[in-house]
Design a protein around this motif. Structure first.
Motif, PDB file in Angstrom:
ATOM      1  N   ARG A  78       1.573  -1.209  -0.449  1.00  0.00           N
ATOM      2  CA  ARG A  78       0.026  -0.063   0.032  1.00  0.00           C
ATOM      3  C   ARG A  78       0.753   1.535  -0.086  1.00  0.00           C
ATOM      4  O   ARG A  78       0.387   2.385  -0.058  1.00  0.00           O
ATOM      5  CB  ARG A  78      -0.611  -0.349   1.493  1.00  0.00           C
ATOM      6  CG  ARG A  78      -1.648   1.026   1.455  1.00  0.00           C
ATOM      7  CD  ARG A  78      -2.728   1.762   0.499  1.00  0.00           C
ATOM      8  NE  ARG A  78      -3.188   2.700   0.577  1.00  0.00           N
ATOM      9  CZ  ARG A  78      -3.253   3.901  -0.417  1.00  0.00           C
ATOM     10  NH1 ARG A  78      -2.099   3.834  -0.503  1.00  0.00           N
ATOM     11  NH2 ARG A  78      -3.547   5.014  -0.249  1.00  0.00           N
ATOM     12  N   THR A  79       2.019   0.859   0.433  1.00  0.00           N
ATOM     13  CA  THR A  79       2.605   2.433   1.243  1.00  0.00           C
ATOM     14  C   THR A  79       3.485   2.778   0.166  1.00  0.00           C
ATOM     15  O   THR A  79       4.847   3.539   0.118  1.00  0.00           O
ATOM     16  CB  THR A  79       3.233   2.679   2.440  1.00  0.00           C
ATOM     17  OG1 THR A  79       4.132   1.347   2.662  1.00  0.00           O
ATOM     18  CG2 THR A  79       1.705   2.501   3.767  1.00  0.00           C
TER      19      THR A  79
ATOM     20  N   ASP B 200      -5.867   7.769  -2.269  1.00  0.00           N
ATOM     21  CA  ASP B 200      -6.456   7.214  -1.417  1.00  0.00           C
ATOM     22  C   ASP B 200      -6.532   6.008  -1.599  1.00  0.00           C
ATOM     23  O   ASP B 200      -6.417   6.045  -2.346  1.00  0.00           O
ATOM     24  CB  ASP B 200      -7.670   8.000  -0.842  1.00  0.00           C
ATOM     25  CG  ASP B 200      -8.081   8.392  -2.556  1.00  0.00           C
ATOM     26  OD1 ASP B 200      -8.485   7.585  -2.997  1.00  0.00           O
ATOM     27  OD2 ASP B 200      -9.338   9.349  -2.388  1.00  0.00           O
ATOM     28  N   ASP B 201      -7.052   4.980  -0.760  1.00  0.00           N
ATOM     29  CA  ASP B 201      -7.517   3.533  -0.468  1.00  0.00           C
ATOM     30  C   ASP B 201      -8.868   3.390  -1.470  1.00  0.00           C
ATOM     31  O   ASP B 201      -8.558   2.835  -2.648  1.00  0.00           O
ATOM     32  CB  ASP B 201      -8.030   3.096   0.278  1.00  0.00           C
ATOM     33  CG  ASP B 201      -7.855   2.968   1.770  1.00  0.00           C
ATOM     34  OD1 ASP B 201      -6.476   3.185   1.466  1.00  0.00           O
ATOM     35  OD2 ASP B 201      -7.509   2.868   3.026  1.00  0.00           O
ATOM     36  N   ARG B 202      -9.510   4.191  -2.404  1.00  0.00           N
ATOM     37  CA  ARG B 202     -10.553   4.080  -3.064  1.00  0.00           C
ATOM     38  C   ARG B 202      -9.517   3.953  -4.484  1.00  0.00           C
ATOM     39  O   ARG B 202     -10.079   3.217  -4.864  1.00  0.00           O
ATOM     40  CB  ARG B 202     -11.408   4.832  -3.134  1.00  0.00           C
ATOM     41  CG  ARG B 202     -13.182   4.541  -4.298  1.00  0.00           C
ATOM     42  CD  ARG B 202     -13.571   3.690  -3.904  1.00  0.00           C
ATOM     43  NE  ARG B 202     -13.276   1.795  -5.373  1.00  0.00           N
ATOM     44  CZ  ARG B 202     -12.911   0.838  -4.922  1.00  0.00           C
ATOM     45  NH1 ARG B 202     -13.927   0.911  -4.327  1.00  0.00           N
ATOM     46  NH2 ARG B 202     -12.977   0.138  -5.562  1.00  0.00           N
TER      47      ARG B 202
ATOM     48  N   PHE C  13      -6.512   4.675  -4.661  1.00  0.00           N
ATOM     49  CA  PHE C  13      -5.728   3.309  -4.976  1.00  0.00           C
ATOM     50  C   PHE C  13      -5.990   1.524  -5.492  1.00  0.00           C
ATOM     51  O   PHE C  13      -5.420   1.278  -6.531  1.00  0.00           O
ATOM     52  CB  PHE C  13      -4.621   3.078  -3.389  1.00  0.00           C
ATOM     53  CG  PHE C  13      -3.954   1.746  -3.586  1.00  0.00           C
ATOM     54  CD1 PHE C  13      -2.780   2.378  -3.532  1.00  0.00           C
ATOM     55  CD2 PHE C  13      -4.026   0.852  -3.670  1.00  0.00           C
ATOM     56  CE1 PHE C  13      -1.656   1.416  -3.877  1.00  0.00           C
ATOM     57  CE2 PHE C  13      -3.300  -0.527  -2.818  1.00  0.00           C
ATOM     58  CZ  PHE C  13      -1.952  -0.359  -3.665  1.00  0.00           C
ATOM     59  N   ILE C  14      -7.596   1.304  -5.091  1.00  0.00           N
ATOM     60  CA  ILE C  14      -8.227   0.739  -5.985  1.00  0.00           C
ATOM     61  C   ILE C  14      -8.187   0.489  -6.668  1.00  0.00           C
ATOM     62  O   ILE C  14      -8.130  -0.463  -8.182  1.00  0.00           O
ATOM     63  CB  ILE C  14      -9.424  -0.500  -4.785  1.00  0.00           C
ATOM     64  CG1 ILE C  14      -8.891  -1.329  -3.377  1.00  0.00           C
ATOM     65  CG2 ILE C  14      -9.619  -1.709  -5.717  1.00  0.00           C
ATOM     66  CD1 ILE C  14      -9.882  -0.550  -2.547  1.00  0.00           C
TER      67      ILE C  14
ATOM     68  N   PRO D 283      -5.563  -1.740   0.491  1.00  0.00           N
ATOM     69  CA  PRO D 283      -6.614  -1.708   1.270  1.00  0.00           C
ATOM     70  C   PRO D 283      -7.789  -2.453   1.215  1.00  0.00           C
ATOM     71  O   PRO D 283      -7.650  -3.616   0.030  1.00  0.00           O
ATOM     72  CB  PRO D 283      -7.361  -0.353   0.580  1.00  0.00           C
ATOM     73  CG  PRO D 283      -5.738   0.188  -0.282  1.00  0.00           C
ATOM     74  CD  PRO D 283      -5.200  -1.129  -0.303  1.00  0.00           C
ATOM     75  N   ASP D 284      -8.449  -3.246   2.355  1.00  0.00           N
ATOM     76  CA  ASP D 284      -9.869  -4.259   2.152  1.00  0.00           C
ATOM     77  C   ASP D 284     -10.710  -3.824   1.384  1.00  0.00           C
ATOM     78  O   ASP D 284     -10.846  -2.355   0.819  1.00  0.00           O
ATOM     79  CB  ASP D 284     -10.471  -3.603   3.594  1.00  0.00           C
ATOM     80  CG  ASP D 284      -9.844  -4.119   4.338  1.00  0.00           C
ATOM     81  OD1 ASP D 284      -8.949  -5.402   4.605  1.00  0.00           O
ATOM     82  OD2 ASP D 284     -10.711  -4.280   6.545  1.00  0.00           O
TER      83      ASP D 284
END
Length: 427
Positions: free
Chosen positions: A170-171, A179-181, A183-184, A219-220
């Protein structure tokens, strides 16, 4: 005595068989969360034989089950009916979340992943595999061929065509700033682009939390998003749960469940902790996938009676004592304690993890440059203070890996954190 054993080790075992510490350690016995060396020194064990001593050292239920089974019969192979193997398979199929599940036992995580690759490629009639960057899946010829971590990949030769996907870390990498969204979304777009340039793959294999890679995770929801893309194309999803399974992450019994909105994986592999030190690995898959092989097969040592007895006693203990809940509670406290320490140590880039699966990444202060020499120094200093931890990481071994037995108490977590704080401050 230890120096003599080290000399003998060097004379008969491979040079590439890694040992921790400048003065290697011989562990002679253990109890609970502690082990002792040949000099009589006592250590709090925060690595559990590489996440294998899952419940406790010398757990009475497992010791008794092994002793009683060994007194009857130790081994007969899979050519004969085997009650302990059937009983453990029934329990694992029940907790797997996979409908109409079948279970095949192996002796290690490497062999489990090897079997999963055989099943996926045979079922899909494709030798193309999608794997994650920074991943580790074992030391066999096929599992090395899909490992995305240079430090653990001694050859580029492989029976498989492997394509590596973004998202396991992730990092770091090109999407770390998102951001997570986003990133996915970026990782899914990359996967779609990759699939447009290759023949249909057999499967994606992924660790929900990358173990040897330094306890990194996406991210989940990332693998759920991947699963939707894969499912539309008939591509299988293999969850490598060798290190994450059985509740170690605290929030879930299986690591894949953090990404589970589109259903369970097609194949799950497991090993390490289920045997609590005994050699147990295995594969869980839907019947149509498990039964796709059109030739005979057996396992000489997979599912042997004494290891199955150990696995069944260990799984029962874990469920009856809610060690998943303990991993969530005690692991949460330990992570927060270590993050408070890290804020005061310039070498610590990040403390990450879930439950009792925690990574402390070390870099040169003020940079993102890995600091493997700092990790080695902390490992030595922690040992001197009576604490055993592990190492890992993708770019180099600069991540401290913390994964104690899941029965860890709050007092032991505090003791280990204090020792690790002194070791970190020493650098």
């Amino acid at each position: 005595m230890t120096k003599d054993l080290y000399a003998r080790h060097r004379s008969v075992l491979p040079d590439w068989l890694a040992l921790y510490y400048e003065d290697p350690l011989e562990i002679t016995h253990g109890e609970g969360r502690h082990v002792w060396d040949s000099a009589g020194n006592k250590y709090l064990d925060f690595f559990g034989g590489i996440l294998t001593t899952m419940t406790a050292h010398a757990l009475p239920e497992v010791t008794k089950a092994v002793s009683e089974q060994a007194g009857r019969i130790i081994h007969s192979s899979t050519l004969y009916l085997n009650r302990p193997m059937v009983e453990l398979a029934e329990r694992i199929a029940h907790v797997s979340g996979i409908p109409d599940a079948r279970v095949f036992f192996t002796t290690s995580g490497t062999e489990a992943n090897d079997t999963a690759l055989l099943l996926a490629t045979a079922h899909r009639r494709s030798n193309t595999i999608l794997a994650m960057r920074n991943s580790y899946h074992g030391r066999s010829f096929s599992s090395v061929g899909i490992t995305g971590n240079r430090g653990w990949s001694p050859t580029s030769l492989s029976p498989l065509q492997t394509l590596y996907v973004h998202g396991g870390v992730r990092t770091r990498g090109p999407y770390a700033h998102l951001d997570d969204r986003d990133f996915i979304d970026a990782c899914v777009a990359d996967l779609l682009d990759l699939l447009g340039h290759t023949r249909p793959p057999a499967a994606l294999i992924a660790e929900p939390v990358q173990g040897v890679g330094g306890f990194t995770s996406p991210p989940d929801g990332l693998y759920a998003a991947f699963r939707e893309v894969l499912h539309e194309r008939g591509i299988l999803w293999i969850a490598d749960e060798v290190q994450t399974g059985w509740g170690r992450t605290g929030d879930h019994f299986w690591g894949w469940q953090a990404h589970g909105r589109s259903g369970p994986p097609d194949i799950v592999t497991f090993a390490k902790g289920i045997g609590n030190g005994m050699s147990v690995g295995g594969v869980i898959a839907r019947a149509e996938i498990m039964n796709c092989l059109d030739a005979n097969s057996i396992s000489t040592f997979g599912g042997t009676q004494v290891t199955m007895a150990a696995g069944l006693a260990n799984l029962n203990h874990l469920l009856e004592h809610d060690l998943q809940g303990n991993a969530r509670r005690v692991g949460g406290l330990l992570i927060e304690r270590l993050r408070a320490v890290a804020a005061q140590v310039p070498h610590v880039r990040e403390v990450r993890g879930r439950g009792l699966m925690i990574g402390v990444e070390l870099t040169r202060p003020g940079t993102d440059e890995a600091a493997p020499e700092a990790a080695s120094a902390v490992l030595e200093e922690a040992r001197a203070g009576g604490l055993l931890v592990g190492k890992g990481g993708g770019h180099s071994t600069s991540v401290l890996r913390i994964a104690p037995p899941m029965s860890l108490t709050v007092a032991e977590a505090e003791e280990g954190a204090a020792t690790l704080e002194r070791a970190l401050r020493s650098i």
